[in-house]
Design a protein around this motif. Structure first.
Motif, PDB file in Angstrom:
ATOM      1  N   GLY A   8       0.862  -1.011   0.086  1.00  0.00           N
ATOM      2  CA  GLY A   8      -0.120   0.147  -0.244  1.00  0.00           C
ATOM      3  C   GLY A   8       0.835   1.264   0.069  1.00  0.00           C
ATOM      4  N   GLY A  10       1.163   4.493  -0.271  1.00  0.00           N
ATOM      5  CA  GLY A  10       0.503   5.812  -0.365  1.00  0.00           C
ATOM      6  C   GLY A  10       1.456   6.799   0.768  1.00  0.00           C
ATOM      7  N   SER A  11       0.565   7.592   1.300  1.00  0.00           N
ATOM      8  CA  SER A  11       1.364   8.527   2.305  1.00  0.00           C
ATOM      9  C   SER A  11       2.181   7.858   3.275  1.00  0.00           C
ATOM     10  CB  SER A  11       0.225   9.581   2.733  1.00  0.00           C
ATOM     11  OG  SER A  11      -0.530  10.173   1.816  1.00  0.00           O
ATOM     12  N   VAL A  12       1.535   7.195   4.160  1.00  0.00           N
ATOM     13  CA  VAL A  12       2.285   6.325   5.038  1.00  0.00           C
ATOM     14  C   VAL A  12       3.385   5.330   4.395  1.00  0.00           C
ATOM     15  CG1 VAL A  12       1.827   4.813   6.922  1.00  0.00           C
ATOM     16  CG2 VAL A  12       0.501   6.772   7.031  1.00  0.00           C
ATOM     17  N   ARG A  32      -0.401   1.380  -6.378  1.00  0.00           N
ATOM     18  CA  ARG A  32      -1.365   1.337  -7.525  1.00  0.00           C
ATOM     19  C   ARG A  32      -0.685   2.263  -8.696  1.00  0.00           C
ATOM     20  NH1 ARG A  32      -5.080  -2.120  -5.945  1.00  0.00           N
ATOM     21  NH2 ARG A  32      -6.536  -1.321  -4.545  1.00  0.00           N
ATOM     22  N   CYS A  79       0.089  -0.955   4.891  1.00  0.00           N
ATOM     23  CA  CYS A  79      -0.138   0.755   4.816  1.00  0.00           C
ATOM     24  C   CYS A  79      -1.500   0.850   4.016  1.00  0.00           C
ATOM     25  CB  CYS A  79       1.102   1.447   4.374  1.00  0.00           C
ATOM     26  SG  CYS A  79       2.381   0.995   5.330  1.00  0.00           S
ATOM     27  N   VAL A  80      -2.265   0.219   3.866  1.00  0.00           N
ATOM     28  CA  VAL A  80      -3.592   0.540   3.125  1.00  0.00           C
ATOM     29  C   VAL A  80      -4.696   1.037   4.028  1.00  0.00           C
ATOM     30  CG1 VAL A  80      -3.289  -1.324   1.326  1.00  0.00           C
ATOM     31  CG2 VAL A  80      -4.656  -1.870   3.219  1.00  0.00           C
ATOM     32  N   LEU A 105       0.267  -0.681   9.954  1.00  0.00           N
ATOM     33  CA  LEU A 105       0.409   0.543  10.477  1.00  0.00           C
ATOM     34  C   LEU A 105      -0.847   1.433  10.195  1.00  0.00           C
ATOM     35  CD1 LEU A 105       4.037   1.360   9.099  1.00  0.00           C
ATOM     36  CD2 LEU A 105       3.362   0.949  11.615  1.00  0.00           C
ATOM     37  N   GLN A 106      -1.839   1.093  10.303  1.00  0.00           N
ATOM     38  CA  GLN A 106      -3.413   1.767   9.962  1.00  0.00           C
ATOM     39  C   GLN A 106      -3.760   2.590  11.551  1.00  0.00           C
ATOM     40  OE1 GLN A 106      -3.825  -2.332   8.435  1.00  0.00           O
ATOM     41  NE2 GLN A 106      -5.136  -1.035   6.661  1.00  0.00           N
ATOM     42  N   ASN A 107      -4.711   3.099  11.032  1.00  0.00           N
ATOM     43  CA  ASN A 107      -5.482   3.729  12.241  1.00  0.00           C
ATOM     44  C   ASN A 107      -6.529   2.790  12.639  1.00  0.00           C
ATOM     45  OD1 ASN A 107      -4.341   6.245  12.768  1.00  0.00           O
ATOM     46  ND2 ASN A 107      -5.419   7.363  11.143  1.00  0.00           N
ATOM     47  N   VAL A 129       0.739   4.860  13.866  1.00  0.00           N
ATOM     48  CA  VAL A 129       1.625   6.010  13.337  1.00  0.00           C
ATOM     49  C   VAL A 129       0.847   7.376  13.949  1.00  0.00           C
ATOM     50  CG1 VAL A 129       2.305   7.358  10.980  1.00  0.00           C
ATOM     51  CG2 VAL A 129       1.903   4.993  10.986  1.00  0.00           C
ATOM     52  N   PHE A 131       1.878  10.483  13.387  1.00  0.00           N
ATOM     53  CA  PHE A 131       2.205  11.958  12.568  1.00  0.00           C
ATOM     54  C   PHE A 131       1.114  11.678  11.561  1.00  0.00           C
ATOM     55  CE2 PHE A 131       5.932   9.055  12.208  1.00  0.00           C
ATOM     56  CZ  PHE A 131       5.762   8.667  10.949  1.00  0.00           C
ATOM     57  N   ASN A 132       1.192  13.080  10.740  1.00  0.00           N
ATOM     58  CA  ASN A 132       0.136  13.399   9.703  1.00  0.00           C
ATOM     59  C   ASN A 132       1.409  13.209   8.496  1.00  0.00           C
ATOM     60  OD1 ASN A 132      -0.591  15.792   7.742  1.00  0.00           O
ATOM     61  ND2 ASN A 132      -2.550  14.953   8.553  1.00  0.00           N
ATOM     62  N   VAL A 133       0.782  12.460   7.466  1.00  0.00           N
ATOM     63  CA  VAL A 133       1.736  12.559   5.980  1.00  0.00           C
ATOM     64  C   VAL A 133       0.644  12.995   5.010  1.00  0.00           C
ATOM     65  CG1 VAL A 133       3.392  11.433   4.684  1.00  0.00           C
ATOM     66  CG2 VAL A 133       3.166  10.565   6.954  1.00  0.00           C
ATOM     67  N   GLU A 286     -12.522   6.231   6.207  1.00  0.00           N
ATOM     68  CA  GLU A 286     -12.255   5.180   7.451  1.00  0.00           C
ATOM     69  C   GLU A 286     -13.203   5.596   8.540  1.00  0.00           C
ATOM     70  OE1 GLU A 286      -7.781   5.749   7.912  1.00  0.00           O
ATOM     71  OE2 GLU A 286      -7.977   3.675   7.583  1.00  0.00           O
TER      72      GLU A 286
HETATM   73  N1  LIG Z   1      -1.875   9.901   5.910  1.00  0.00           N
HETATM   74  C1  LIG Z   1      -1.527  10.101   7.431  1.00  0.00           C
HETATM   75  O1  LIG Z   1      -1.390  11.165   7.694  1.00  0.00           O
HETATM   76  C2  LIG Z   1      -1.836   8.984   8.346  1.00  0.00           C
HETATM   77  C3  LIG Z   1      -1.335   8.950   9.676  1.00  0.00           C
HETATM   78  C4  LIG Z   1      -1.387   8.165  10.517  1.00  0.00           C
HETATM   79  C5  LIG Z   1      -1.875   6.688  10.188  1.00  0.00           C
HETATM   80  N2  LIG Z   1      -2.556   6.632   8.984  1.00  0.00           N
HETATM   81  C6  LIG Z   1      -3.133   5.359   8.537  1.00  0.00           C
HETATM   82  O2  LIG Z   1      -2.312   4.720   7.717  1.00  0.00           O
HETATM   83  C7  LIG Z   1      -3.238   3.981   6.768  1.00  0.00           C
HETATM   84  C8  LIG Z   1      -2.705   4.385   5.288  1.00  0.00           C
HETATM   85  O3  LIG Z   1      -3.066   5.963   5.150  1.00  0.00           O
HETATM   86  P1  LIG Z   1      -2.613   6.560   4.039  1.00  0.00           P
HETATM   87  O4  LIG Z   1      -3.125   8.026   4.111  1.00  0.00           O
HETATM   88  O5  LIG Z   1      -1.167   6.163   3.739  1.00  0.00           O
HETATM   89  O6  LIG Z   1      -3.521   6.065   2.663  1.00  0.00           O
HETATM   90  P2  LIG Z   1      -3.436   6.115   1.230  1.00  0.00           P
HETATM   91  O7  LIG Z   1      -2.319   7.314   0.825  1.00  0.00           O
HETATM   92  O8  LIG Z   1      -4.699   6.112   0.547  1.00  0.00           O
HETATM   93  O9  LIG Z   1      -2.434   4.816   0.968  1.00  0.00           O
HETATM   94  C9  LIG Z   1      -2.717   3.611   0.575  1.00  0.00           C
HETATM   95  C10 LIG Z   1      -2.430   3.202  -0.780  1.00  0.00           C
HETATM   96  O10 LIG Z   1      -2.551   1.880  -0.884  1.00  0.00           O
HETATM   97  C11 LIG Z   1      -3.125   1.388  -2.100  1.00  0.00           C
HETATM   98  N3  LIG Z   1      -3.797   0.117  -2.026  1.00  0.00           N
HETATM   99  C12 LIG Z   1      -4.762  -0.239  -1.399  1.00  0.00           C
HETATM  100  N4  LIG Z   1      -5.219  -1.729  -1.605  1.00  0.00           N
HETATM  101  C13 LIG Z   1      -3.851  -2.046  -2.301  1.00  0.00           C
HETATM  102  C14 LIG Z   1      -3.383  -3.179  -2.678  1.00  0.00           C
HETATM  103  N5  LIG Z   1      -4.138  -4.301  -2.403  1.00  0.00           N
HETATM  104  N6  LIG Z   1      -2.484  -3.368  -3.478  1.00  0.00           N
HETATM  105  C15 LIG Z   1      -1.595  -2.216  -3.548  1.00  0.00           C
HETATM  106  N7  LIG Z   1      -1.850  -0.905  -3.168  1.00  0.00           N
HETATM  107  C16 LIG Z   1      -3.056  -0.870  -2.503  1.00  0.00           C
HETATM  108  C17 LIG Z   1      -4.202   2.750  -2.150  1.00  0.00           C
HETATM  109  O11 LIG Z   1      -4.791   2.534  -3.466  1.00  0.00           O
HETATM  110  P3  LIG Z   1      -6.295   2.907  -3.615  1.00  0.00           P
HETATM  111  O12 LIG Z   1      -6.706   4.507  -3.102  1.00  0.00           O
HETATM  112  O13 LIG Z   1      -6.663   2.878  -5.238  1.00  0.00           O
HETATM  113  O14 LIG Z   1      -7.333   1.842  -2.820  1.00  0.00           O
HETATM  114  C18 LIG Z   1      -3.293   3.860  -1.749  1.00  0.00           C
HETATM  115  O15 LIG Z   1      -2.748   4.362  -2.967  1.00  0.00           O
HETATM  116  C19 LIG Z   1      -4.816   4.298   7.070  1.00  0.00           C
HETATM  117  O16 LIG Z   1      -5.436   3.497   7.978  1.00  0.00           O
HETATM  118  C20 LIG Z   1      -4.510   5.529   7.915  1.00  0.00           C
HETATM  119  O17 LIG Z   1      -5.623   5.788   8.820  1.00  0.00           O
HETATM  120  C21 LIG Z   1      -2.627   7.773   7.723  1.00  0.00           C
END
Ligand SMILES: NC(=O)c1ccc[n+]([C@@H]2O[C@H](COP(=O)([O-])OP(=O)(O)OC[C@H]3O[C@@H](n4cnc5c(N)ncnc54)[C@H](OP(=O)(O)O)[C@@H]3O)[C@@H](O)[C@H]2O)c1
Length: 337
Positions: A8, A10-12, A32, A79-80, A105-107, A129, A131-133, A286
């Motif tokens: 996954g 993405g940001s995290v 993706r 990290c999805v 590493l998910q909320n 995690v 912090f915010n990314v 979420e």
């Molecule tokens: N961002 C933050 O600041 C932060 C901070 C603390 C905790 N978190 C937690 O960390 C987790 C991830 O958050 P994020 O913000 O990093 O999410 P994100 O940016 O959406 O990243 C997740 C990525 O994984 C992809 N994905 C989903 N299923 C997949 C699979 N089977 N194979 C490959 N890639 C796949 C998603 O694509 P699609 O969008 O196409 O599904 C997306 O590009 C969440 O639980 C969030 O609550 C985030």
């Protein structure tokens, strides 16, 4: 360590996977096409509010659309978003050797257990995690707040201990806990701001500087804290103030709040909850893993959580409205005015 797999990207996943690679560990990113395409074009750039600015050239990135079946990573980082947990865990279960350690590493509270159910042959650890990314531009990920990562485990979990040492070389802390649940509940209380932020349509800092939004957040947290007390679930303190004192701080008039919460307000001016992006892009949010978890906790006690339930309903009804709520509108909509 011989290798880490990020499931996954993405940001995290890109931020934490990128820091892990910068510490000298080979990291494989599964993501993706949109994200991988940007990384292939311009590489990965990581920045933060303390002046971090590091780049990994595209040629040095190991990018995959599916987890490669030949891979034997020491550790996997899941990290999805919560809605993708079961599918991603099942895919990992089909491709990784038995017993491979995976940190979620998910909320939320339930992702590691949902993943364990989908792939019981892997060794699951809950993670947190703090912090915010945010993805500032394609391939550029920015950490807008601070804090150390946390995971369930001990120094005897060799892969976790090796990852902890690697992260330390990149300047990132990882705390290991025998029981992560109090930390996860503490984080969930803070994450109750995500739906408030998303519905406000504002950056986090601007939202927190409006008392009406803070009153909504304090009410959601108070409802959750009362239920956690009733369920005898301890909550870790993740902010300088304990959770109940935080409620008082949130309810203060804004000029006082601004002074008393100077540290809390040390957030990049543009940082937003990623739930705001999810709403803007019509993705599943979420909110069920946050407010929904409080509603389930209440039901387990034979009680209700009306404020969290209404907040969940407002987020889910966003596609019909698509207009931010003013503080007064939000207070009224969850029944507080
Ligand atoms: N961002 C933050 O600041 C932060 C901070 C603390 C905790 N978190 C937690 O960390 C987790 C991830 O958050 P994020 O913000 O990093 O999410 P994100 O940016 O959406 O990243 C997740 C990525 O994984 C992809 N994905 C989903 N299923 C997949 C699979 N089977 N194979 C490959 N890639 C796949 C998603 O694509 P699609 O969008 O196409 O599904 C997306 O590009 C969440 O639980 C969030 O609550 C985030």
């Amino acid at each position: 360590m011989t290798g880490v797999l990020v499931m996954g990207a993405g940001s995290v996943g890109c931020f934490i996977g990128g820091l892990t690679q910068l510490a000298g560990v080979p990291v494989h990113f599964v993501g993706r096409p949109r994200v991988l395409g940007a990384l292939r074009k311009q590489g990965l750039r990581l920045t933060d509010q303390d002046g971090l600015d590091r780049r990994i050239p595209a040629l040095d990135l190991r990018l995959h659309e599916e987890p490669p079946t030949s891979l034997r990573p020491d550790l996997v980082l899941l990290c999805v978003k919560s809605g993708a947990t079961v599918e991603a865990a099942a895919t990992l279960g089909l491709t990784l050797p038995l017993g491979t350690p995976v940190v979620s590493l998910q909320n939320g509270i339930s992702n590691a257990s949902a993943a364990r159910e989908a792939a019981p042959q892997l060794h699951w650890h809950a993670g947190m995690v703090p912090f915010n990314v945010a993805e500032i531009s394609p391939g550029h990920y920015h950490r807008g707040t601070g804090g150390a990562l946390a995971a369930e485990g001990s120094a005897e979990d060799l892969a976790l201990a090796a990852w902890q040492a690697a992260l330390a070389r990149s300047g990132m802390g990882l705390q290991l806990h025998a029981d992560l649940a109090p930390v996860q509940w503490g984080k969930l209380l803070l994450n109750l701001n995500n739906p408030v932020n998303a519905l406000s349509g504002l950056p986090l800092r601007d939202e927190l500087l409006q008392r009406g939004y803070r009153r909504v957040l304090a009410a959601l947290q108070q409802e959750a804290l009362e239920l956690l007390d009733a369920a005898h679930r301890p909550v870790a303190q993740l902010t300088p103030l304990p959770p109940r004192r935080l409620l008082m701080l949130l309810r203060m008039p804004t000029p006082l709040f601004r002074l008393a919460a100077a540290r809390m307000l040390r957030i990049d001016a543009k940082a937003r909850s990623s739930m705001a992006d999810d709403l803007a892009q019509g993705r599943i949010t979420e909110v069920d893993a946050l407010c929904g978890e409080i509603v389930r906790l209440a039901h387990g006690l034979g009680r209700g959580a009306p404020l969290n339930q209404r907040m969940q309903a407002l987020v889910q009804a966003w596609p019909k409205r698509r207009r931010p709520y003013s503080p007064a509108e939000l207070l009224k909509a969850i029944g507080l005015s």
